[in-house]
Motif scaffolding. Structure first.
Motif, PDB file in Angstrom:
ATOM      1  N   GLY A  45       0.819  -1.210   0.000  1.00 47.30           N
ATOM      2  CA  GLY A  45       0.000   0.000   0.000  1.00 47.30           C
ATOM      3  C   GLY A  45       0.847   1.252   0.000  1.00 47.30           C
ATOM      4  N   GLN A  46       1.966   1.210   0.725  1.00 49.77           N
ATOM      5  CA  GLN A  46       2.858   2.364   0.753  1.00 49.77           C
ATOM      6  C   GLN A  46       3.533   2.576  -0.609  1.00 49.77           C
ATOM      7  OE1 GLN A  46       5.008   1.020   4.259  1.00 49.77           O
ATOM      8  NE2 GLN A  46       4.307   2.835   5.352  1.00 49.77           N
ATOM      9  N   VAL A  47       3.925   1.491  -1.260  1.00 52.22           N
ATOM     10  CA  VAL A  47       4.532   1.603  -2.592  1.00 52.22           C
ATOM     11  C   VAL A  47       3.502   2.162  -3.578  1.00 52.22           C
ATOM     12  CG1 VAL A  47       5.512   0.298  -4.529  1.00 52.22           C
ATOM     13  CG2 VAL A  47       6.250  -0.203  -2.187  1.00 52.22           C
ATOM     14  N   GLU A  48       2.272   1.708  -3.462  1.00 54.47           N
ATOM     15  CA  GLU A  48       1.217   2.220  -4.348  1.00 54.47           C
ATOM     16  C   GLU A  48       0.976   3.711  -4.089  1.00 54.47           C
ATOM     17  OE1 GLU A  48      -1.928  -0.537  -3.509  1.00 54.47           O
ATOM     18  OE2 GLU A  48      -1.087  -2.066  -4.855  1.00 54.47           O
ATOM     19  N   ALA A  49       1.098   4.138  -2.830  1.00 57.11           N
ATOM     20  CA  ALA A  49       0.949   5.571  -2.514  1.00 57.11           C
ATOM     21  C   ALA A  49       2.071   6.387  -3.161  1.00 57.11           C
ATOM     22  CB  ALA A  49       0.939   5.773  -1.000  1.00 57.11           C
ATOM     23  N   ILE A  50       3.274   5.841  -3.180  1.00 63.99           N
ATOM     24  CA  ILE A  50       4.396   6.522  -3.854  1.00 63.99           C
ATOM     25  C   ILE A  50       4.089   6.646  -5.340  1.00 63.99           C
ATOM     26  CG2 ILE A  50       6.839   6.367  -4.497  1.00 63.99           C
ATOM     27  CD1 ILE A  50       7.241   4.833  -1.796  1.00 63.99           C
ATOM     28  N   GLU A  51       3.615   5.562  -5.922  1.00 63.94           N
ATOM     29  CA  GLU A  51       3.284   5.587  -7.346  1.00 63.94           C
ATOM     30  C   GLU A  51       2.207   6.634  -7.644  1.00 63.94           C
ATOM     31  OE1 GLU A  51       1.982   2.486 -10.918  1.00 63.94           O
ATOM     32  OE2 GLU A  51       1.773   1.856  -8.831  1.00 63.94           O
ATOM     33  N   ARG A  52       1.159   6.662  -6.818  1.00 65.57           N
ATOM     34  CA  ARG A  52       0.092   7.647  -7.024  1.00 65.57           C
ATOM     35  C   ARG A  52       0.625   9.077  -6.887  1.00 65.57           C
ATOM     36  NH1 ARG A  52      -2.698   3.905  -3.875  1.00 65.57           N
ATOM     37  NH2 ARG A  52      -2.451   5.206  -2.022  1.00 65.57           N
ATOM     38  N   ALA A  53       1.507   9.287  -5.903  1.00 62.37           N
ATOM     39  CA  ALA A  53       2.071  10.620  -5.702  1.00 62.37           C
ATOM     40  C   ALA A  53       2.885  11.055  -6.921  1.00 62.37           C
ATOM     41  CB  ALA A  53       2.943  10.639  -4.439  1.00 62.37           C
ATOM     42  N   LEU A  54       3.663  10.128  -7.460  1.00 66.00           N
ATOM     43  CA  LEU A  54       4.457  10.460  -8.645  1.00 66.00           C
ATOM     44  C   LEU A  54       3.561  10.715  -9.858  1.00 66.00           C
ATOM     45  CD1 LEU A  54       7.369   7.915  -8.163  1.00 66.00           C
ATOM     46  CD2 LEU A  54       7.503  10.412  -7.927  1.00 66.00           C
ATOM     47  N   GLU A  55       2.544   9.881 -10.006  1.00 65.19           N
ATOM     48  CA  GLU A  55       1.630  10.063 -11.145  1.00 65.19           C
ATOM     49  C   GLU A  55       0.891  11.388 -11.062  1.00 65.19           C
ATOM     50  OE1 GLU A  55      -0.756   6.524 -11.150  1.00 65.19           O
ATOM     51  OE2 GLU A  55       0.706   5.414 -12.345  1.00 65.19           O
ATOM     52  N   SER A  56       0.569  11.817  -9.838  1.00 69.19           N
ATOM     53  CA  SER A  56      -0.169  13.073  -9.684  1.00 69.19           C
ATOM     54  C   SER A  56       0.761  14.283  -9.570  1.00 69.19           C
ATOM     55  CB  SER A  56      -1.070  13.002  -8.448  1.00 69.19           C
ATOM     56  OG  SER A  56      -0.289  12.969  -7.266  1.00 69.19           O
ATOM     57  N   GLU A  57       2.049  14.026  -9.776  1.00 70.40           N
ATOM     58  CA  GLU A  57       3.067  15.072  -9.742  1.00 70.40           C
ATOM     59  C   GLU A  57       3.111  15.795  -8.399  1.00 70.40           C
ATOM     60  OE1 GLU A  57       2.458  17.474 -13.254  1.00 70.40           O
ATOM     61  OE2 GLU A  57       2.911  15.787 -14.572  1.00 70.40           O
ATOM     62  N   ALA A  58       3.029  15.018  -7.324  1.00 71.25           N
ATOM     63  CA  ALA A  58       3.128  15.577  -5.969  1.00 71.25           C
ATOM     64  C   ALA A  58       4.523  16.154  -5.769  1.00 71.25           C
ATOM     65  CB  ALA A  58       2.859  14.482  -4.933  1.00 71.25           C
ATOM     66  N   GLY A  59       4.649  17.022  -4.811  1.00 69.80           N
ATOM     67  CA  GLY A  59       5.935  17.649  -4.531  1.00 69.80           C
ATOM     68  C   GLY A  59       6.956  16.638  -4.018  1.00 69.80           C
ATOM     69  N   CYS A  60       8.221  17.013  -4.181  1.00 66.06           N
ATOM     70  CA  CYS A  60       9.294  16.087  -3.777  1.00 66.06           C
ATOM     71  C   CYS A  60       9.261  15.812  -2.280  1.00 66.06           C
ATOM     72  CB  CYS A  60      10.660  16.607  -4.218  1.00 66.06           C
ATOM     73  SG  CYS A  60      11.090  18.221  -3.584  1.00 66.06           S
ATOM     74  N   GLU A  61       8.859  16.777  -1.453  1.00 68.86           N
ATOM     75  CA  GLU A  61       8.782  16.551  -0.009  1.00 68.86           C
ATOM     76  C   GLU A  61       7.784  15.445   0.309  1.00 68.86           C
ATOM     77  OE1 GLU A  61       7.862  18.890   4.164  1.00 68.86           O
ATOM     78  OE2 GLU A  61       7.704  19.994   2.286  1.00 68.86           O
ATOM     79  N   THR A  62       6.644  15.468  -0.346  1.00 69.99           N
ATOM     80  CA  THR A  62       5.635  14.427  -0.143  1.00 69.99           C
ATOM     81  C   THR A  62       6.166  13.067  -0.550  1.00 69.99           C
ATOM     82  OG1 THR A  62       3.840  16.004  -0.505  1.00 69.99           O
ATOM     83  CG2 THR A  62       3.315  13.672  -0.830  1.00 69.99           C
ATOM     84  N   VAL A  63       6.798  13.022  -1.714  1.00 69.43           N
ATOM     85  CA  VAL A  63       7.344  11.757  -2.222  1.00 69.43           C
ATOM     86  C   VAL A  63       8.425  11.224  -1.278  1.00 69.43           C
ATOM     87  CG1 VAL A  63       8.593  10.666  -4.130  1.00 69.43           C
ATOM     88  CG2 VAL A  63       6.741  12.287  -4.617  1.00 69.43           C
ATOM     89  N   MET A  64       9.287  12.101  -0.793  1.00 68.80           N
ATOM     90  CA  MET A  64      10.344  11.651   0.119  1.00 68.80           C
ATOM     91  C   MET A  64       9.773  11.114   1.426  1.00 68.80           C
ATOM     92  SD  MET A  64      13.554  14.261  -0.460  1.00 68.80           S
ATOM     93  CE  MET A  64      12.634  15.787  -0.292  1.00 68.80           C
ATOM     94  N   HIS A  65       8.729  11.747   1.940  1.00 63.02           N
ATOM     95  CA  HIS A  65       8.091  11.239   3.166  1.00 63.02           C
ATOM     96  C   HIS A  65       7.498   9.854   2.928  1.00 63.02           C
ATOM     97  CE1 HIS A  65       8.377  14.464   6.127  1.00 63.02           C
ATOM     98  NE2 HIS A  65       8.219  15.326   5.129  1.00 63.02           N
ATOM     99  N   LEU A  66       6.873   9.669   1.805  1.00 63.92           N
ATOM    100  CA  LEU A  66       6.290   8.364   1.481  1.00 63.92           C
ATOM    101  C   LEU A  66       7.372   7.296   1.344  1.00 63.92           C
ATOM    102  CD1 LEU A  66       3.594   9.527  -1.093  1.00 63.92           C
ATOM    103  CD2 LEU A  66       3.161   8.598   1.201  1.00 63.92           C
ATOM    104  N   ILE A  67       8.471   7.648   0.694  1.00 66.46           N
ATOM    105  CA  ILE A  67       9.584   6.705   0.535  1.00 66.46           C
ATOM    106  C   ILE A  67      10.189   6.359   1.892  1.00 66.46           C
ATOM    107  CG2 ILE A  67      11.920   6.412  -0.391  1.00 66.46           C
ATOM    108  CD1 ILE A  67      10.982   8.163  -2.801  1.00 66.46           C
ATOM    109  N   ALA A  68      10.360   7.361   2.743  1.00 71.01           N
ATOM    110  CA  ALA A  68      10.925   7.120   4.071  1.00 71.01           C
ATOM    111  C   ALA A  68      10.022   6.197   4.881  1.00 71.01           C
ATOM    112  CB  ALA A  68      11.139   8.439   4.807  1.00 71.01           C
ATOM    113  N   ALA A  69       8.714   6.388   4.786  1.00 67.20           N
ATOM    114  CA  ALA A  69       7.777   5.528   5.513  1.00 67.20           C
ATOM    115  C   ALA A  69       7.850   4.092   5.004  1.00 67.20           C
ATOM    116  CB  ALA A  69       6.356   6.070   5.370  1.00 67.20           C
TER     117      ALA A  69
END
Length: 92
Positions: free
Chosen positions: A20-44
Motif C-alpha cells: 500500500g505504501q509503494v502504491e501511494a508513492i506511485e500515485r504521488a508520482l503520477e499526480s506530480e506531488a511535490g518532492c517533499e511528499t514523495v520523500m516522506h512516502l519513501i521514508a515511511a
C-alpha cells in the motif's frame, strides 16, 4: 516448521501494508506531488521494510541460533540479544 510459516499471516499483513505504501508513492508520482511528499512516502516505506526485516531476523536468531533444544551449543542469549539490538539499530 520455520518461523516464517508459523508467522505467515502476521508477515503477510506487513507486506500488504508495504504494498500500500509503494502504491501511494506511485500515485504521488503520477499526480506530480511535490518532492517533499514523495520523500516522506519513501521514508515511511523504507521504515516499514526495515521493520519487516527486523522481525524476520529476530525470529531467525531466536529459532535457529539460541534454541538449545534444537541446536545444542547454540549462542548464548545475552550475545544474541546484543546482536539483535545492533541489527534493529542498523535497520532503522
Amino acid at each position: 516448521m520455520t518461523h516464517t510459516v508459523k508467522d505467515k499471516q502476521r508477515l503477510l499483513a506487513r507486506v500488504r501494508r508495504i504494498r500500500g505504501q509503494v502504491e501511494a508513492i506511485e500515485r504521488a508520482l503520477e499526480s506530480e506531488a511535490g518532492c517533499e511528499t514523495v520523500m516522506h512516502l519513501i521514508a515511511a516505506m523504507r521504515g516499514a521494510t526495515a521493520g519487516l526485516m527486523a522481525v524476520v531476523v529476530e525470529a531467525h536468531v531466536q529459532n535457529h541460533l539460541v534454541d538449545e533444544a534444537a541446536h545444542p551449543g547454540a549462542l548464548d542469549r545475552d550475545a544474541a540479544a546484543q546482536l539483535l539490538e545492533i541489527v534493529r539499530t542498523y535497520l532503522k
